[in-house]
Scaffold this motif. Structure first.
Motif, PDB file in Angstrom:
ATOM      1  N   ASP A  80       0.870  -1.175   0.000  1.00  0.00           N
ATOM      2  CA  ASP A  80       0.000   0.000   0.000  1.00  0.00           C
ATOM      3  C   ASP A  80       0.906   1.224   0.000  1.00  0.00           C
ATOM      4  N   ASP A 112      -2.004   6.155   6.510  1.00  0.00           N
ATOM      5  CA  ASP A 112      -2.499   6.475   5.165  1.00  0.00           C
ATOM      6  C   ASP A 112      -1.866   7.776   4.662  1.00  0.00           C
ATOM      7  N   TYR A 154      -9.199  -2.512  -3.772  1.00  0.00           N
ATOM      8  CA  TYR A 154      -9.763  -1.728  -2.664  1.00  0.00           C
ATOM      9  C   TYR A 154      -9.217  -2.176  -1.319  1.00  0.00           C
ATOM     10  N   ARG A 156      -7.015  -0.947   0.903  1.00  0.00           N
ATOM     11  CA  ARG A 156      -6.904  -0.016   2.034  1.00  0.00           C
ATOM     12  C   ARG A 156      -8.268   0.305   2.624  1.00  0.00           C
ATOM     13  N   ALA A 157      -9.214   0.642   1.745  1.00  0.00           N
ATOM     14  CA  ALA A 157     -10.526   1.054   2.231  1.00  0.00           C
ATOM     15  C   ALA A 157     -11.213  -0.088   2.971  1.00  0.00           C
ATOM     16  N   TYR A 158     -11.127  -1.290   2.427  1.00  0.00           N
ATOM     17  CA  TYR A 158     -11.811  -2.424   3.045  1.00  0.00           C
ATOM     18  C   TYR A 158     -11.136  -2.812   4.360  1.00  0.00           C
ATOM     19  N   ASP A 160      -9.601  -0.804   6.354  1.00  0.00           N
ATOM     20  CA  ASP A 160      -9.999   0.151   7.391  1.00  0.00           C
ATOM     21  C   ASP A 160     -11.426  -0.130   7.876  1.00  0.00           C
ATOM     22  N   VAL A 161     -12.306  -0.505   6.940  1.00  0.00           N
ATOM     23  CA  VAL A 161     -13.688  -0.824   7.336  1.00  0.00           C
ATOM     24  C   VAL A 161     -13.717  -2.049   8.247  1.00  0.00           C
ATOM     25  N   GLN A 186     -19.769  -1.037   2.457  1.00  0.00           N
ATOM     26  CA  GLN A 186     -19.375   0.292   2.938  1.00  0.00           C
ATOM     27  C   GLN A 186     -18.247   0.882   2.090  1.00  0.00           C
ATOM     28  N   VAL A 187     -17.660   0.075   1.214  1.00  0.00           N
ATOM     29  CA  VAL A 187     -16.590   0.572   0.355  1.00  0.00           C
ATOM     30  C   VAL A 187     -17.163   0.733  -1.047  1.00  0.00           C
ATOM     31  N   SER A 267      -5.226   6.151  -4.006  1.00  0.00           N
ATOM     32  CA  SER A 267      -5.955   4.898  -3.818  1.00  0.00           C
ATOM     33  C   SER A 267      -4.990   3.797  -3.416  1.00  0.00           C
TER      34      SER A 267
END
Lengths: 293, 182
Positions: A80, A112, A154, A156-158, A160-161, A186-187, A267
């Motif tokens: 990442d 991040d 996805y 990073r976003a997932y 974090d979720v 949520q992503v 991203s």
């Protein structure tokens, strides 16, 4: 005369008795040796069969499929941030590990940001050993779902979720894969038939097992294990407790005088080729991120 | 190996009448017909221990290997053979003990295994590493506050006493050994 005779008879009788006794002793010894031999053979064969059977049953430590963009030896590491960042932050995390959840909730914004500033290259090892300790499937399912998210771009976003919605360690909510799919909603853009089938079919199961076996051999025994350029900084770096401010400070110290990595691709998980294409040609040679641990 | 147990131990060297009353009472327990029943219980108890220990380690080979690796005693090349083979060895011991075949040699092997385990746990404790012994499945690193070395060692000593009893009193009821000897 008759005395002698009787004596002779007795010795003969005694000799016969002794012979018989000796023979019985031999027989019994033979029987014992047969039992001993069989027992030793049974034990040796059992151990040998065990090694063979378990070897067949054990998952290979080389994955059959790895998520797109995974790096390092056997592609076990999810990257990442920019690969040409001057520092590497290596993170070993288990989806079910409460200390990892705490770390992520406290540090994710800082990490991040450091990645997006081109200061660090995140290297994530998604391990799954809590399932062994507490029993269950949540770590493995979660790790597979994270690999699926990486595959879809996805991570990073997932990631974090998931940590924001982490269940209590002793509650194995994620043994139910549908919960992982619900969280994916949520992503924006992540949830798709491809993603759902990836989660449901445990597509990267062999990869998850290989990552865990790599962690087993790493010598690190707990999560989160956080390394800055290979040096452990969690929970302490030397005598200093890790805090978001300290992390920024340590990264800046490590990066002093070095060119920052490519920024702009905020991203998660940039494809290695695109990162290379964006690299400033005037920049010094890229640091080899490699798979630490 | 020690003296044959199929015949009562020789008392030729013992002057008659020298045994104290308490001692002869103890003798009756350890040598009399009751001893065979005690041995039978010990045999079956040890069988349950080995079966439990072995079966708990069979399901996931990677966990068994990691439990071995966590001791940091064996080179990596031996971690998997031991982690994979040991549970089957334990189950084989359990089967032999249930059947009652070769009880003494099974007990000797049990003693050796248990001594190895006790040494391994003690070594981990002495070196200050924090692991679960992985005796009945699980294993691997744990938090320092979760180590239970003393309990694990005491438990293994208990099993060791059962095994030692069987080494010296291997004659049991309802056993293949008794059937073969008949």
């Amino acid at each position: 005369m008759s005395e002698k005779n009787r004596e002779g008879k007795r010795t003969a009788r005694e000799r016969m008795r002794e012979d018989r006794a000796a023979q019985e002793a031999r027989e019994s010894r033979k029987k014992k040796m047969i039992v001993l031999g069989s027992v030793v053979a049974v034990l040796a064969v059992a151990a040998g069969v065990g090694v063979f059977v378990q070897n067949q049953r054990s998952k290979p430590d080389t994955p059959t499929a790895s998520p797109a963009g995974a790096i390092g030896n056997k592609n076990l590491v999810i990257p990442d941030g920019p690969a040409n960042a001057p520092s590497t932050l290596t993170v070993y995390e288990d989806p079910r590990c409460p200390a990892c959840g705490q770390f992520e909730r406290q540090f994710a914004p800082t990490v991040d940001q450091l990645q997006d500033q081109g200061k660090i290259y995140g290297n994530y090892h998604i391990v799954s050993f809590i399932d062994r300790h507490d029993g269950g499937k949540g770590s493995k399912n979660g790790a597979n779902a994270l690999a699926c998210a990486q595959d879809a771009g996805y991570f990073r976003a997932y990631h974090d979720v998931l940590y924001r919605n982490q269940p209590d360690e002793t509650v194995d909510s994620w043994k139910d894969k549908s919960q992982l799919i619900t969280l994916a909603k949520q992503v924006p853009g992540l949830d798709s038939p491809t993603f759902e089938s990836c989660v449901n079919s445990n597509k990267f199961g062999s990869w998850v097992s290989a990552v865990e076996q790599d962690f087993d051999k790493s010598g690190y025994t707990s999560t989160p294990t956080i390394l800055l350029n290979g040096k452990p900084i969690y929970p302490k770096n030397g005598n200093d407790e890790i805090t978001p401010d300290n992390l920024v400070k340590w990264v800046n110290e490590a990066n002093a005088g070095k060119t920052l990595g490519t920024t702009g691709s905020a991203s998660a998980s940039p494809a290695p080729t695109s990162t290379a294409a964006e690299t400033d040609p005037n920049q010094p040679a890229q640091p080899a991120p490699g798979a630490t641990g | 190996m020690a003296s044959q147990q199929d015949s009562p131990p020789s008392r030729a060297g013992e002057p008659p009448g020298s045994a104290a009353g308490a001692r002869s009472a103890l003798r009756r327990v350890t040598d009399g017909p009751a001893a065979e029943w005690i041995s039978t219980a010990a045999r079956l108890g040890l069988a349950v221990v080995w079966a439990w220990a072995g079966l708990a380690k069979v399901s996931d080979p990677a966990v068994a290997a990691q439990a071995v690796r966590a001791y940091r005693l064996l080179p990596e090349g031996l971690v998997k053979p031991v982690g994979y083979g040991l549970p089957f060895l334990e189950i084989a011991l359990a089967v032999l003990l249930v059947v009652g075949l070769g009880v003494r040699i099974a007990a000797v092997v049990s003693v050796l295994l248990l001594l190895t385990f006790i040494a391994g746990i003690s070594s981990a404790w002495a070196r200050g590493i924090s692991i679960d012994c992985g005796c009945f499945g699980g294993g691997g690193a744990v938090d320092a506050s979760q180590t239970e070395y003393l309990q694990e060692i005491l438990r293994d000593i208990g099993f060791l006493l059962l095994a030692l009893w069987l080494v010296f009193r291997p004659r049991t009821k309802l056993s293949a050994d008794a059937w073969l000897a008949a």
